[in-house]
Write a protein that holds these residues in place. Sequence first.
Motif, mmCIF file in Angstrom:
data_model
loop_
_atom_site.group_PDB
_atom_site.id
_atom_site.type_symbol
_atom_site.label_atom_id
_atom_site.label_comp_id
_atom_site.label_asym_id
_atom_site.label_seq_id
_atom_site.Cartn_x
_atom_site.Cartn_y
_atom_site.Cartn_z
ATOM 1 N N VAL A 1 -0.428 3.249 7.111
ATOM 2 C CA VAL A 1 -1.128 4.460 6.695
ATOM 3 C C VAL A 1 -0.967 5.553 7.755
ATOM 4 C CG1 VAL A 1 -3.365 3.782 7.690
ATOM 5 C CG2 VAL A 1 -3.321 5.263 5.680
ATOM 6 N N THR A 2 -0.647 5.176 8.987
ATOM 7 C CA THR A 2 -0.469 6.150 10.070
ATOM 8 C C THR A 2 0.988 6.576 10.265
ATOM 9 O OG1 THR A 2 -0.308 4.396 11.716
ATOM 10 C CG2 THR A 2 -2.510 5.308 11.307
ATOM 11 N N SER A 3 1.912 5.984 9.500
ATOM 12 C CA SER A 3 3.324 6.360 9.616
ATOM 13 C C SER A 3 3.535 7.733 8.973
ATOM 14 C CB SER A 3 4.201 5.322 8.907
ATOM 15 O OG SER A 3 4.008 5.422 7.491
ATOM 16 N N PRO A 4 4.629 8.410 9.315
ATOM 17 C CA PRO A 4 4.889 9.720 8.697
ATOM 18 C C PRO A 4 4.925 9.653 7.166
ATOM 19 C CG PRO A 4 6.343 9.401 10.580
ATOM 20 C CD PRO A 4 5.622 8.101 10.357
ATOM 21 N N VAL A 5 5.548 8.620 6.612
ATOM 22 C CA VAL A 5 5.621 8.485 5.154
ATOM 23 C C VAL A 5 4.233 8.184 4.593
ATOM 24 C CG1 VAL A 5 6.622 7.173 3.231
ATOM 25 C CG2 VAL A 5 8.044 7.772 5.203
ATOM 26 N N GLY A 6 3.514 7.264 5.217
ATOM 27 C CA GLY A 6 2.162 6.927 4.771
ATOM 28 C C GLY A 6 1.253 8.144 4.779
ATOM 29 N N LYS A 7 1.264 8.896 5.880
ATOM 30 C CA LYS A 7 0.432 10.099 5.989
ATOM 31 C C LYS A 7 0.794 11.119 4.916
ATOM 32 C CE LYS A 7 -0.439 10.097 10.983
ATOM 33 N NZ LYS A 7 -0.079 10.767 12.238
ATOM 34 N N ALA A 8 2.088 11.281 4.670
ATOM 35 C CA ALA A 8 2.538 12.280 3.693
ATOM 36 C C ALA A 8 2.106 11.920 2.272
ATOM 37 C CB ALA A 8 4.058 12.433 3.768
ATOM 38 N N LEU A 9 2.012 10.631 1.969
ATOM 39 C CA LEU A 9 1.680 10.197 0.608
ATOM 40 C C LEU A 9 0.189 10.272 0.299
ATOM 41 C CD1 LEU A 9 4.025 7.093 0.278
ATOM 42 C CD2 LEU A 9 4.273 9.306 -0.868
ATOM 43 N N ILE A 10 -0.655 10.098 1.323
ATOM 44 C CA ILE A 10 -2.110 10.054 1.117
ATOM 45 C C ILE A 10 -2.589 11.323 0.399
ATOM 46 C CG2 ILE A 10 -4.364 10.073 2.300
ATOM 47 C CD1 ILE A 10 -3.015 7.326 2.335
ATOM 48 N N GLY A 11 -3.394 11.092 -0.637
ATOM 49 C CA GLY A 11 -3.997 12.207 -1.365
ATOM 50 C C GLY A 11 -3.206 12.698 -2.561
ATOM 51 N N HIS A 12 -1.945 12.289 -2.672
ATOM 52 C CA HIS A 12 -1.133 12.737 -3.806
ATOM 53 C C HIS A 12 -1.469 11.945 -5.063
ATOM 54 C CE1 HIS A 12 1.525 15.750 -2.040
ATOM 55 N NE2 HIS A 12 1.445 15.035 -0.930
ATOM 56 N N THR A 13 -1.094 12.505 -6.213
ATOM 57 C CA THR A 13 -1.359 11.856 -7.494
ATOM 58 C C THR A 13 -0.052 11.692 -8.266
ATOM 59 O OG1 THR A 13 -1.821 13.989 -8.541
ATOM 60 C CG2 THR A 13 -3.719 12.773 -7.689
ATOM 61 N N LEU A 14 -0.156 11.054 -9.415
ATOM 62 C CA LEU A 14 0.997 10.792 -10.275
ATOM 63 C C LEU A 14 1.746 12.092 -10.574
ATOM 64 C CD1 LEU A 14 2.048 8.186 -11.503
ATOM 65 C CD2 LEU A 14 0.813 8.740 -13.587
ATOM 66 N N ASP A 15 3.067 12.009 -10.559
ATOM 67 C CA ASP A 15 3.982 13.121 -10.848
ATOM 68 C C ASP A 15 4.043 14.184 -9.754
ATOM 69 O OD1 ASP A 15 4.679 11.940 -13.305
ATOM 70 O OD2 ASP A 15 2.999 12.934 -14.315
ATOM 71 N N ASP A 16 3.311 13.998 -8.633
ATOM 72 C CA ASP A 16 3.409 14.950 -7.520
ATOM 73 C C ASP A 16 4.786 14.842 -6.881
ATOM 74 O OD1 ASP A 16 0.848 15.878 -7.793
ATOM 75 O OD2 ASP A 16 0.098 15.069 -5.889
#
Length: 158
Positions: free
Chosen positions: A122-137
């Motif tokens: 969850v602290t990786s760059p990819v993990g951080k970038a994904l948090i909070g997004h929803t379907l089709d984002d």
Amino acid sequence: MSDSVPMTPECYARLQEELKNRIKVDRPKVVQDIAEARSHGDLSENAEYDAAKDRQAHIEGRIAELNDKLARAEVIDPKSINTDKIVFGATVTLFDTDSDNEVVYQIVGEDEADIKQGKISVTSPVGKALIGHTLDDEVRINVPSGTRIYEVTEIEYK
């Protein structure tokens, strides 16, 4: 540090098991190794003694680290999460618009991240970038090779 450490129930159980093993197996063994090395005489030129003391320091450090993490653990069972957003525990299917490939990642804690198993921290760059997004984002993620653009095609909590 008093921040909570998010982890899945599986990670919590694995860390508890490691702690138990370090205390009940590794610690007594290294104490025995130190005693045996001491019995060989002059400690100033005793490589066995030095190696055993180094192992003891490593074991005690890991025990302290495990105690700290387990004390601050926030155990989150992905199956109990009910949201349409990407949060800790989510298994996310992404479509890479550059390569036309699909990738699947589960967002987990640092102690259970393993890219070969598709588990990212969850602290990786990819993990951080994904948090909070929803379907089709559409998610833009800066990686060492440049910016990748992913489309979120599925979010599961399993």
